[in-house]
Design a protein around this motif. Structure first.
Motif, PDB file in Angstrom:
ATOM      1  N   ARG A 155       0.822  -1.207   0.000  1.00 44.66           N
ATOM      2  CA  ARG A 155       0.000   0.000   0.000  1.00 44.66           C
ATOM      3  C   ARG A 155       0.858   1.260   0.000  1.00 44.66           C
ATOM      4  NH1 ARG A 155      -5.239  -1.429   0.861  1.00 44.66           N
ATOM      5  NH2 ARG A 155      -5.428  -3.634   1.394  1.00 44.66           N
ATOM      6  N   LEU A 174      -4.895   8.944  -1.523  1.00 40.19           N
ATOM      7  CA  LEU A 174      -4.130   7.781  -1.971  1.00 40.19           C
ATOM      8  C   LEU A 174      -3.512   7.034  -0.793  1.00 40.19           C
ATOM      9  CD1 LEU A 174      -3.312   6.327  -4.577  1.00 40.19           C
ATOM     10  CD2 LEU A 174      -1.231   7.700  -4.612  1.00 40.19           C
ATOM     11  N   GLU A 175      -3.389   7.716   0.304  1.00 40.58           N
ATOM     12  CA  GLU A 175      -2.704   7.150   1.472  1.00 40.58           C
ATOM     13  C   GLU A 175      -3.352   5.819   1.868  1.00 40.58           C
ATOM     14  OE1 GLU A 175      -0.052   8.739   2.741  1.00 40.58           O
ATOM     15  OE2 GLU A 175       0.312   7.176   4.237  1.00 40.58           O
ATOM     16  N   ARG A 226      -3.715   3.172   0.143  1.00 40.46           N
ATOM     17  CA  ARG A 226      -4.374   2.381  -0.903  1.00 40.46           C
ATOM     18  C   ARG A 226      -3.345   1.615  -1.726  1.00 40.46           C
ATOM     19  NH1 ARG A 226      -9.080   5.546  -3.983  1.00 40.46           N
ATOM     20  NH2 ARG A 226      -9.168   3.477  -4.928  1.00 40.46           N
ATOM     21  N   GLU A 227      -3.826   0.587  -2.381  1.00 43.99           N
ATOM     22  CA  GLU A 227      -2.989  -0.155  -3.304  1.00 43.99           C
ATOM     23  C   GLU A 227      -2.759   0.683  -4.559  1.00 43.99           C
ATOM     24  OE1 GLU A 227      -3.436  -4.451  -4.743  1.00 43.99           O
ATOM     25  OE2 GLU A 227      -4.786  -4.286  -3.008  1.00 43.99           O
ATOM     26  N   THR A 233      -3.086   0.681  -7.707  1.00 43.22           N
ATOM     27  CA  THR A 233      -3.701   0.116  -8.913  1.00 43.22           C
ATOM     28  C   THR A 233      -4.049   1.237  -9.884  1.00 43.22           C
ATOM     29  OG1 THR A 233      -5.881   0.333  -7.964  1.00 43.22           O
ATOM     30  CG2 THR A 233      -4.735  -1.762  -7.591  1.00 43.22           C
ATOM     31  N   ALA A 283      -7.057   3.057  -8.683  1.00 43.46           N
ATOM     32  CA  ALA A 283      -6.792   4.012  -7.611  1.00 43.46           C
ATOM     33  C   ALA A 283      -6.183   5.292  -8.164  1.00 43.46           C
ATOM     34  CB  ALA A 283      -5.854   3.392  -6.576  1.00 43.46           C
ATOM     35  N   GLU A 309      -8.738   7.359 -10.051  1.00 38.86           N
ATOM     36  CA  GLU A 309      -9.669   8.008  -9.132  1.00 38.86           C
ATOM     37  C   GLU A 309      -9.020   9.233  -8.470  1.00 38.86           C
ATOM     38  OE1 GLU A 309     -11.486   5.088  -6.461  1.00 38.86           O
ATOM     39  OE2 GLU A 309     -11.602   6.740  -5.020  1.00 38.86           O
TER      40      GLU A 309
END
Lengths: 160, 294, 794
Positions: free
Chosen positions: B208, B233-234, B236-237, B239, B242, B245
């Motif tokens: 992450r 974003l903190e 999160r994976e 991807t 992500a 978004e």
């Protein structure tokens, strides 16, 4: 604190002492006080590179430098690179490759290229073009200038 | 285009410099590299009564490694930052950014601290200082103080510096080992002021994104740290979904100006496109650095 | 031709070789001399307070404390110099035209931001600028119509009330019945094309130094002009000085590209002031002043419609052009130069029967437009070549093929276009084929298609064009202009040392004419190149000279050089024949040596010259002639010069930046005097064309204020912008002029913008985008793509 001072500097190997206004640009000092009119003024805002000289061995915009700042400094200008009949190698490469037309930007290019050859890797055309990109030439489309620098860089070999 | 008259002081020391500034009645200027100041003086957009030349002050041209930070003195030229081994080893994102800074001849003279003080919203140094949680070292006849970069940069060509103050150094926080980084910039021609640029740092723990830092420029009247986007974003994976978004959120949060080179819509698009590339690159670099199990 | 006339054709020696330039040693060592390098004793410097209003009445001027600034010598406004000159009038025989009077300082009102209003004369430019800050002008703002469309309508605010209209130029060229053809045509394409305003931006800014000789009551103007003869003539009239008391000298000049090819306010001003003050007076524009007030270029909108048959043959073209000519009709070319040339050249190098081109030139509150490299043809080629590609796309035809089918062929020359231009033989078809071969066009197409299959935006674009160069006296360079631009004089003399001095009315400013003309003279005369000095750029050299512009100097200068050298050579050989006691027919000259074929006896030029001039009685007085000649040359018609450019580009979908990945030029410039110099001219002109296509744009806001007043805002190509340019010289049958030369200095700017516009359109063809405005800056491209996507999804 003063708006006028006496400065002493070395220009193309000669020691010069002059009284100058604090606000006098180095470009104007070289051209009009010392009569070294080979250094040209193309924009006076640091974009075109025509006024490039070497200040203590590195290229600098003389239009963005005050003469008073150059007190004690060593300046090299195009007049120091060679003479008619005895051109320096950068000058000769420009002549061989037709790297100049109107000649106005040329002194700035010659000084920048002198710095490039002394200090910068110039292994690819992209590197050469990037290093040249702070100097504007309106005549040549740069191609013959790149040809000249390429030849000079190859003769120089890689920077160690 | 010739500068107006001024009194010139060649400062021998920091104390001498700030004393001269204090005596200038509020419109003194510090001359370091002069690559931004001198054009403005030639245009007579800036007419200081006193010009304080700090170029002869000893020891200001150093880049030193302190505890967890790199300190760049007030006379560190762009060329030195670009070629410095400490910068390349400890803050590779800054090393990468230097490739975009003006041209060879300007880099010979222009200084890191001078660029931070000039606070051009489209110049790299203020943005990098924000990204790297920079601390500004300030001296005046009243003593010295430090200030976080985010408080120092207050607007286009505007800082929190008082008229009798000068910046003596900037500290940049060295990112943790293995931090992923990316720098993306677009300008019309090589070396021009950026239409937009983004710099990203992120660590990767347990697959992450952690400690995400995103700074941008060219999109507001000052360089920005995008805390909301960082927070999004903190943890999160990394991807594609992500990143998409987060970039959508980033674009929605921007209110860029229109100017000669770019409409607001184009700038927003550009900011998003550069950020998207930078996020993915930083994530990829972070993974390589940590070598975590997939 | 007589037997001993060794012409260039028969025995080329230097012409055609890559001779290194004779100009270079001085320019490379800082030994050149440009106007600002001259500082005569007592020189005064001028700084100008320029209008910050687009259109306003000058109520009053307050100089405040400006006189108290140390170093200030004098301050002038229009009223102070009113009796010292007559305005310059850019006359023309065009119907309905109004010639706007042109003065050194604005009188009564200002008509653009940047127009000079007050002149400060001081001991230094620094002091003069100090004084400017203390002067204020009280303006009464007047209504403005900033855009040409607003300015053209009835009732728009008038810049020159005496004209009664802002539309001071209006012309139509027509042949056939284009409306009927368009109505019946199977394929019609149309567009509204615009090349935005541009500035020539030579590296040396405009620089003028006037010196008044009290003893002779004579004036010398040192000017960074490329038309010293024209400037001398007009200033002589304005200042009421006969030609032997006014002289205009252009020393080394740092480029012009047209920007220094017209009369400037400041040029008149320094002359007026030098005579008034009886001191040398210098004005050197700073970059901001040049970006603000140098003559500018382009700025037309072209609404055009092209009809083609089902096989891609052109049937007819109609166009409505409106040109923004700025606040004054420029001297001497008039505001018609650029926009009228657009409609003259719009039919291009193609066979096409029906044409109607209508053009209007409109006064607006901006700097005047004037000559700029390519004049009119960059815009006309952009519009026509875009239409060609649009037609090809509609027909599903390859863009090279549609050009091949329509370019005038060898057997059709001379071909008269719908606008009346006559194309003489030139390599129209061969250049198209040549550029395709040079780049391996089919392979390039495969490369593009492969990239496109990956979703990349890669495109190829052509531009074919022809231009008229080396124009003689049959055609005015600018429409209806009364100045003779069709002749050129050379004056050659050999002195007692055998040195050859060849003087011309041309004015080289970067083209290397000192080298190329010396090549021609050396070949013709048989002397050594190093014994020749080429003199130019000085109104006093020959009785009538105009300068260097319109790609004329190699053709006209080369022709005059050839004619004159032949006359002088005849005299040399006649003297040598007497001295060597052989018939002149037995002599040949080469490398400075005259040789008798029969006996192998020789004399040098120096020996002959010394005998002629210095040895009294060596040649009997009735046979002795000075070794001099002066002949003029007028090619009468112009010479066609054809070319095809090809560009390949890739567009970054994230940034919308256009990168030129390939650029190739096939061009016919006739007999090449010096290939090194020709290549340099092509590279430089293509760079400016790429600038026009991608970067360069002068922007005035809705209030008439300039937004691009620095080189950080007006972007020109730098080394990293430019691709490597590939060049193919196609030498078609030589033109019917002396030497077989064609002019070639301008072509690159003509083809490159259109080629890039076509390549960008090709790259974005999957989105159906047709570029109609240049430059295609990233923001402009972004908006085009947004609009295309919106209309596709809507």
């Amino acid at each position: 604190m003063e708006d006028r001072a006496t400065i002493t500097l070395t220009v193309n190997g000669l020691t010069q002492t002059r009284a100058v206004d604090a606000r006098l640009l180095l470009s104007d000092f070289l051209r009009h006080d010392l009569g070294l009119t080979g250094t040209h003024v193309g924009c006076e805002h640091g974009v075109c590179g025509a006024c490039t000289i070497l200040l203590d061995g590195r290229s600098a915009r003389s239009c963005l430098t005050l003469a008073i700042q150059a007190d004690g400094a060593t300046i090299e200008t195009v007049e120091g690179l060679g003479r008619m009949g005895d051109l320096g190698r950068v000058q000769q490469a420009f002549r061989d490759h037709h790297g100049l037309q109107c000649g106005f930007c040329t002194p700035g290019f010659l000084m920048t290229i002198t710095d490039m050859l002394r200090h910068h890797p110039l292994e690819t055309d992209d590197q050469i073009r990037e290093a040249l990109s702070g100097n504007i030439c309106r005549c040549t489309g740069y191609q013959h200038i790149v040809d000249a620098v390429r030849e000079l860089a190859r003769a120089r070999g890689p920077l160690t | 285009m010739k500068p107006a008259r001024f009194d010139y002081v060649r400062a021998e020391s920091i104390a001498h410099a700030v004393e001269a500034l204090a005596g200038a009645g509020g419109d003194g200027k510090v001359l370091a590299g002069g690559q931004s100041l001198m054009p403005m003086m030639n245009f007579r957009l800036v007419k200081p009564s006193v010009l304080v030349d700090i170029n002869r002050i000893p020891d200001l041209d150093r880049i030193t490694l302190e505890a967890g930070t790199l300190r760049l003195g007030a006379l560190v030229r762009h060329r030195m930052t670009a070629e410095d081994v400490l910068v390349a080893r400890h803050i590779p994102v800054l090393h990468a950014a230097m490739k975009h800074v003006a041209h060879l001849t300007v880099r010979n003279r222009g200084t890191f601290c001078g660029s931070v003080c000039h606070a051009d919203p489209a110049a790299e140094m203020p943005m990098m200082t924000l990204l790297l949680d920079g601390t500004i070292h300030i001296a005046s006849p009243r003593g010295t103080r430090t200030m976080p970069a985010r408080d120092f940069l207050i607007g286009s060509l505007a800082t929190a510096l008082e008229p009798d103050e000068m910046v003596t150094a900037v500290d940049l926080a060295i990112p943790a080992d293995g931090t992923g980084w990316a720098f993306e910039e677009f300008s019309r021609r090589h070396g021009d002021y950026a239409l937009a640029a983004v710099a990203v740092l992120m660590e990767r723990r347990d697959g992450r994104a952690r400690n995400v830092r995103i700074a941008m420029m060219g999109i507001a009247d000052t360089a920005l740290r995008l805390s909301d986007v960082e927070a999004a974003l903190e943890g999160r994976e990394g991807t594609a979904e992500a990143f998409d978004e987060v970039v959508a959120r980033l674009k929605a949060s921007l209110a860029p100006n229109s100017d000669l080179n770019a409409s607001a819509d184009y700038r927003r698009h550009l900011a998003g496109a550069l950020a998207r590339r930078a996020l993915a690159d930083a994530w990829d670099r972070a993974r390589e650095a940590h070598m975590e199990p997939a | 031709m007589t037997a001993f006339d060794a012409s260039v054709e028969m025995r080329p020696k230097l012409v055609g070789q890559r001779i290194k330039r004779t100009e270079d040693p001085r320019l490379l060592t800082g030994s050149g001399r440009y106007v600002d390098d001259m500082n005569p004793q007592g020189v005064l410097h001028v700084a100008l307070l320029r209008s910050d209003q687009p259109h306003a009445r000058i109520r009053s001027i307050d100089v405040g404390e400006a006189f108290a600034v140390p170093g200030v010598v004098a301050i002038f406004d229009a009223g102070d110099i009113a009796g010292d000159f007559k305005p310059a009038i850019p006359t023309s025989r065009m119907k309905g035209y109004y010639a706007t009077p042109f003065r050194p300082l604005a009188e009564g009102k200002v008509r653009y931001v940047g127009e000079p209003v007050v002149a400060v004369v001081a001991e230094s430019r620094y002091a003069a600028e100090d004084a400017l800050e203390l002067i204020s002008i009280d303006y009464e703002p007047l209504p403005v119509a900033v855009s040409k469309d607003e300015a053209a309508v009835d009732g728009a605010p008038l810049l020159h009330e005496e004209a009664g209209t802002n539309v001071i130029i209006s012309r139509t060229f027509a042949r056939g019945d284009v409306d009927a053809v368009i109505a019946a045509a199977p394929v019609v394409v149309k567009g509204r094309f615009r090349m935005t305003r541009k500035t020539p931006m030579p590296m040396e800014t405009r620089s003028y130094l006037a010196e008044w000789d009290r003893r002779r009551q004579a004036l010398t103007l040192h000017s960074s002009t490329n038309i010293p003869g024209i400037i001398c003539d007009v200033l002589g009239t304005c200042l009421d000085l006969p030609g032997n008391r006014i002289r205009v000298v252009a020393p080394d000049v740092g480029g012009s590209f047209g920007g220094k090819g017209s009369l400037n306010h400041e040029e008149m001003l320094v002359c007026v002031l030098a005579r008034k003050l009886e001191r040398p007076v210098k004005f050197v524009a700073d970059r901001m002043e040049d970006l603000t007030a140098m003559s500018q270029a382009f700025d037309e909108t072209i609404e055009a419609e092209l009809a083609v048959d089902a096989d891609g043959h052109l049937l007819g073209l109609k166009a409505d052009v409106i040109g923004d000519i700025g606040a004054y009709s420029i001297y001497p070319w008039t505001g018609a130069l650029e926009p009228v040339q657009v409609v003259s050249f719009l039919p291009g190098p193609y066979r096409m029967e029906h044409y109607r081109g209508r053009v209007r030139g409109v006064l607006t509150p901006k700097p005047p437009t004037g000559p700029y490299r390519g004049v009119g043809r960059p815009s006309s080629t952009f519009a026509m070549e875009r239409l060609m590609d649009m037609a090809a796309r509609k027909l599903g035809m390859d863009p090279a093929e549609i050009r091949r089918r329509n370019l005038v062929t060898a057997e059709e020359f001379p071909y008269r276009t719908g606008s009346g231009i006559i194309w003489d033989r030139s390599a129209f078809q061969e250049c198209l084929q040549g550029v395709c071969d040079l780049v391996d066009y089919p392979a390039l197409v495969r490369q593009r298609d492969a990239a496109r299959a990956e979703g990349r935006w890669v495109g190829i674009g052509f531009a074919s064009y022809a231009e008229l160069t080396g124009i003689g006296s049959r055609i005015a360079v600018a429409p209806g202009m009364p100045i003779n631009t069709g002749t050129e004089t050379a004056s050659i003399r050999i002195d007692a040392t055998g040195a050859v001095t060849a003087a011309f009315g041309i004015s080289s400013h970067g083209q290397g004419l000192e080298t190329t003309l010396a090549q021609v003279v050396a070949d013709e005369l048989g002397c050594r190149m190093e014994d020749i000095e080429i003199q130019h750029g000085d109104s006093a050299l020959v009785p009538m000279g105009t300068g260097t512009y319109a790609s004329r100097s190699a053709v006209l200068g080369g022709g005059a050089a050839t004619k004159t050298a032949r006359v002088v050579k005849t005299k040399v050989l006649k003297a040598a024949a007497f001295l060597m006691d052989v018939p002149a027919e037995d002599l040949e000259a080469e490398g400075g040596v005259i040789r008798a074929r029969s006996s192998n006896a020789t004399m040098t030029f120096r020996e002959v010259a010394h005998a002629v001039y210095a040895q009294m009685g060596r040649i009997p007085h009735e046979q002795r002639e000075d070794l001099v000649g002066s002949e003029s040359y007028d090619p009468y018609l112009g010479t066609a010069c054809a070319s095809t450019h090809l560009a390949m580009v890739e567009i970054d979908p994230a940034t919308f930046a256009v990168t030129v990945t390939r650029f190739a030029v096939a061009e016919d410039c006739g007999r090449i005097i010096n290939p090194l110099i020709v290549d340099g001219q092509v590279h430089g002109a293509v760079a400016q064309g790429i600038g026009a296509a991608l970067l360069e744009e002068v922007v005035h806001d809705d209030g008439g204020q300039l937004l691009t007043a620095s080189l950080a805002d007006y972007l020109v190509p730098i080394a990293s912008t430019m691709p490597q340019i590939e060049i193919l010289h196609v030498e078609a049958e030589l033109p019917n002029n002396i030497g077989g030369f064609r002019g070639m200095g301008e072509g690159g700017t003509i083809g490159a913008p259109a080629a890039i516009a076509n390549a960008v359109s090709d790259a974005l063809a999957p989105l159906g985008i047709e570029v109609d405005t240049l430059p295609v800056a990233p923001d402009r491209l972004f908006r085009l793509v947004q609009a295309a996507r919106a209309s596709a999804s809507g």
